[in-house]
Design an enzyme around this catalytic site. Structure first.
Site, short mmCIF file in Angstrom:
data_model
loop_
_atom_site.label_atom_id
_atom_site.label_comp_id
_atom_site.label_asym_id
_atom_site.label_seq_id
_atom_site.Cartn_x
_atom_site.Cartn_y
_atom_site.Cartn_z
N GLY A 178 41.80 42.14 40.48
CA GLY A 178 43.28 42.62 40.24
C GLY A 178 44.12 41.68 40.30
O GLY A 178 45.27 41.72 39.76
N ASP A 181 41.17 37.43 31.65
CA ASP A 181 41.26 38.58 32.72
C ASP A 181 42.02 39.81 32.37
O ASP A 181 43.26 39.68 32.18
CB ASP A 181 41.75 38.15 33.99
CG ASP A 181 40.55 37.46 34.84
OD1 ASP A 181 39.28 37.69 34.69
OD2 ASP A 181 40.93 36.58 35.51
N ASP A 195 33.79 34.27 40.01
CA ASP A 195 35.27 34.47 39.67
C ASP A 195 36.04 34.86 40.82
O ASP A 195 35.82 36.02 41.48
CB ASP A 195 35.19 35.61 38.53
CG ASP A 195 36.70 35.70 37.79
OD1 ASP A 195 37.49 35.04 38.30
OD2 ASP A 195 36.73 36.58 36.95
#
Ligand code: ZN
Length: 194
Positions: A120, A13, A153
């Site tokens: 995030g 990520d 995800d």
């Protein structure tokens, strides 16, 4: 541990502090991991202008490069360039982005990443309404006879993973539920067998 585990891929990520309100890691970390990783690498670019980094990501041996629909002004070209660089192409959509935004590129995709949290941060709670989104994307792929994998995800654990698999997900990305468990190898085994 991951090399010896039953995990099929390692998912990176990458966050830039602009597309998402957090910064994770970048190319030096990927470069340092490449020599020791024995699994295919799936790079999820949570960055603005992902098209700038296609060659760089390819140079680290990535199998998949996944960019966000919301971050690409010219999504079709970006997908073409990922393929030209020798990688499989994935496109991610945030929870607020409808499946229809991928209609015109679905035939070119190797992977569709449906975010099951807002991107995030790790450790966020799974958004239940995404299950129906996965179902609808599965139906769309079947109807149009396309082969893209559906990856999910965010907030994936044994419980949500089972629901996502039933809804039609092919690939589950798990972070916290694996790495914060007492026995990550065993948790990966369980996730593989849900
Ligand atoms: Zn990801």
């Amino acid at each position: 541990m991951l090399n010896k585990s039953e995990a099929d891929m390692l998912h990176f990520d990458v966050m830039d502090g602009s597309f998402v309100p957090n910064i994770s890691f970048g190319f030096p970390v990927m470069a340092s991991l490449q020599p020791v990783v024995r699994k295919p690498i799936d790079v999820h670019m949570m960055v603005v202008h992902p098209e700038l980094w296609i060659e760089k990501v390819a140079s680290y041996g990535a199998e998949y490069m996944t960019v966000h629909q919301e971050a690409c002004h010219n999504l079709h070209r970006c997908i073409q360039q990922i393929h030209e660089a020798g990688m499989k192409a994935g496109v991610a959509i945030n929870p607020g982005t409808p499946n229809v935004m991928l209609d015109e590129v679905l035939c070119d995709l190797d992977l569709v990443l449906i975010m099951t949290v807002n991107p995030g941060f790790g450790g966020q709670k799974f958004i239940p309404s995404m299950l129906d989104k996965v179902r609808r994307m599965r139906a769309k792929l079947v109807e149009r006879n396309f082969n893209a994998l559906i990856e999910c995800d965010g907030g994936v654990n044994l419980e949500t993973g089972r629901m996502l698999k039933e809804a039609g997900a092919d690939v589950l990305v798990a972070g916290n539920s694996v790495f914060r468990s007492e026995n990550p190898t065993e948790t990966i085994h369980k996730l593989k067998n849900i």
